[in-house]
Scaffold this active site. Structure first.
Site, PDB file in Angstrom:
ATOM      1  CB  ALA A 114      -0.918  -0.002   1.213  1.00 16.02           C
ATOM      2  CB  ALA A 115       3.953   2.283   1.630  1.00 15.51           C
ATOM      3  N   PRO A 116       3.190   4.449  -0.811  1.00 18.28           N
ATOM      4  CG  PRO A 116       3.683   6.523  -1.800  1.00 18.28           C
ATOM      5  CD  PRO A 116       3.717   5.043  -2.065  1.00 18.28           C
ATOM      6  N   GLY A 117       0.493   5.051  -0.314  1.00 25.39           N
ATOM      7  CA  GLY A 117      -0.928   5.251  -0.046  1.00 25.39           C
ATOM      8  C   GLY A 117      -1.713   6.008  -1.109  1.00 25.39           C
ATOM      9  CB  SER A 118      -1.075   7.036  -4.617  1.00 22.39           C
ATOM     10  OG  SER A 118       0.007   7.894  -4.352  1.00 22.39           O
ATOM     11  CE  LYS A 119      -1.746   2.090  -8.089  1.00 21.89           C
ATOM     12  NZ  LYS A 119      -0.382   2.445  -7.628  1.00 21.89           N
ATOM     13  CG  ASP A 137       4.513  -1.181   1.870  1.00 22.04           C
ATOM     14  OD1 ASP A 137       4.027  -0.910   0.755  1.00 22.04           O
ATOM     15  OD2 ASP A 137       5.732  -1.392   2.052  1.00 22.04           O
ATOM     16  CG  ASP A 180       0.211  -0.835  -7.038  1.00 18.83           C
ATOM     17  OD1 ASP A 180       0.336  -1.008  -8.262  1.00 18.83           O
ATOM     18  OD2 ASP A 180       0.611   0.191  -6.446  1.00 18.83           O
ATOM     19  CB  CYS A 233       4.274   1.430 -12.994  1.00 16.87           C
ATOM     20  SG  CYS A 233       5.540   1.348 -11.735  1.00 16.87           S
TER      21      CYS A 233
END
Ligand SMILES: C[S@@+](CC[C@H](N)C(=O)[O-])C[C@H]1O[C@@H](n2cnc3c(N)ncnc32)[C@H](O)[C@@H]1O
Length: 305
Positions: A114-119, A137, A180, A233
Site C-alpha cells: 500500500a505505501a505510500p498510499g496513493s491508491k 506494506d 499493486d 508500472c
C-alpha cells in the site's frame, strides 16, 4: 547503461508495443502532472475555484472525472490545497487501478502493497470513508509517508499493518484485494525537465517470483465471488501476463473484462516461447503514446469459489 535512447532501452519490446516508433517519441516528452481531487474533503468545483484565484488552472482529463492535468504546476506539494488534503498528485494510470477495483461503500478491502498510499486513499475516497480498508506494506520506512498521506487526505476507514504480503495471515476474507506489486517500474521512465531519459534501476531477477507469491496470497485472501486487481508500472511481460498465467494455473481464478472507456492495448497472447491463456487478452496495457501517463499493466480477476 547510462545515456540509452528509448529505442535502445526498450528494443526487446519493439515487436509487442503497437507503433513502437510513436512510443519511443512519446518517451521524450516529460511526464504530465496529474492531480486527483480528494472529494473526501470537498467538491472538485470548490477546489478548482480556489486554485484559479491563485493562478492555477486545472484541465479535466476526459477519461477520468476526478483527475486533472496541471500544466503550470511543477511541484504540487507546495500548493496550500495540497497541504490541506484537497489534492493528491497521482498518475492517471495509478487512479485507474482503484477505479477498476471499484470497492463498494461497505466492503472489506485489502491493499497488500500500500505505501505510500496513493491508491489506498483513492479507495477510501471511492468508499466515501465507509467499510474498512486494511493497508499493508512490508517496509517500516514507507509506512511513514503512508500514514502522513492518509492523515492529510482525511482517510478514516483504514488501518495499517506491516507483513510480508506473501505471508499475510489468512484470518479474514476480503471483498476486494489490490495487489499493486513492487516492479521494475519501466513505465515511469520518461525524460525529465533536463531532456534526458531516466535510466532504469538494475532489474530484479527475483521480482516475478515475489510478484507471483504476492498475487497468490492476495487471491487466497478473497471471499468466493470477490475480485482482485493486479497492477504494475512496467512493460515487462514476465512481471505482467506471466504472473497472471501463473495464477490461472494454480488457483480457481477468472480474468474479468475491464469496462472503463480509456485508451489501452490488450494483454499479450504470446511472449518469447510462452503462449498465454486467451482470457489474458482482457488485461490492459497502458502505453504513454496511447494515454499520456505512466506505462502500466492492469488485470482484474474474480475468485470463482
Ligand atoms: C508499487 S509500490 C506500491 C504503491 C502504492 N500501492 C501506492 O499506490 O501508493 C510497491 C510497494 O510494495 C512494498 N513491498 C515490497 N515487497 C513487499 C512484500 N513482500 N510485501 C508487502 N509489500 C511489499 C514496497 O515497500 C512498496 O511500498
Amino acid at each position: 547503461m547510462p545515456g540509452q535512447t528509448p529505442k535502445e532501452l526498450f528494443s526487446t519490446y519493439a515487436k509487442i508495443i503497437p507503433d513502437f516508433a510513436a512510443f519511443c517519441r512519446k518517451l521524450s516528452d516529460p511526464l504530465p502532472v496529474h492531480l486527483r481531487i480528494n472529494t473526501l474533503k470537498g467538491s472538485a468545483t470548490e477546489v478548482r475555484l480556489r486554485l484559479e484565484k491563485s493562478g492555477v488552472f486545472l484541465v479535466p482529463e476526459e477519461s477520468v472525472a476526478m483527475v486533472f492535468r496541471a500544466d503550470n504546476v511543477a511541484q504540487p506539494g507546495y500548493l496550500l490545497e495540497f497541504s490541506l488534503g484537497h489534492l493528491h498528485a497521482q498518475a492517471l494510470s495509478s487512479v485507474l487501478a482503484g477505479l477498476v477495483l471499484a470497492p463498494r461503500t461497505g466492503d472489506l478491502v485489502l491493499d497488500l502493497c500500500a505505501a505510500p498510499g496513493s491508491k489506498t486513499s483513492l479507495l477510501a475516497q471511492l468508499m466515501r470513508n465507509r467499510g474498512l480498508i486494511v493497508a499493508n506494506d512490508r517496509s517500516a520506512k514507507r509506512l511513514i509517508p503512508l500514514h502522513a498521506n492518509l492523515k492529510r487526505l482525511g482517510v478514516t476507514n483504514t488501518v495499517t499493518v506491516r507483513y510480508p504480503g506473501q505471508h499475510f495471515p489468512k484470518r479474514y476474507a476480503f471483498d476486494r484485494v489490490l495487489v499493486d506489486v513492487p516492479c521494475s517500474a519501466e513505465g515511469t521512465l520518461r525524460t525529465g525537465a533536463n531532456g534526458t531519459l531516466r535510466q532504469p534501476a538494475q532489474p530484479g531477477k527475483k521480482l516475478p517470483g515475489l510478484q507471483g507469491d504476492l498475487l497468490l496470497r492476495g487471491f487466497d485472501l478473497l471471499k468466493p465471488g470477490g475480485s482482485l486487481v493486479y497492477s504494475t508500472c512496467t512493460y515487462n511481460p514476465d512481471e505482467n501476463e506471466s504472473v497472471i498465467q501463473f495464477l490461472l494455473e494454480n488457483r480457481p481464478a477468472k480474468v474479468q473484462p475491464i469496462t472503463l472507456e480509456v485508451p489501452h492495448s490488450p494483454g499479450l497472447n504470446q511472449w518469447k516461447e510462452t503462449t498465454y491463456a486467451s482470457s489474458i487478452k482482457q488485461c490492459w496495457r497502458i502505453y504513454p503514446h496511447q494515454l499520456d501517463t505512466v506505462g502500466f499493466f492492469l488485470a482484474k480477476v474474480r475468485r470463482e469459489f
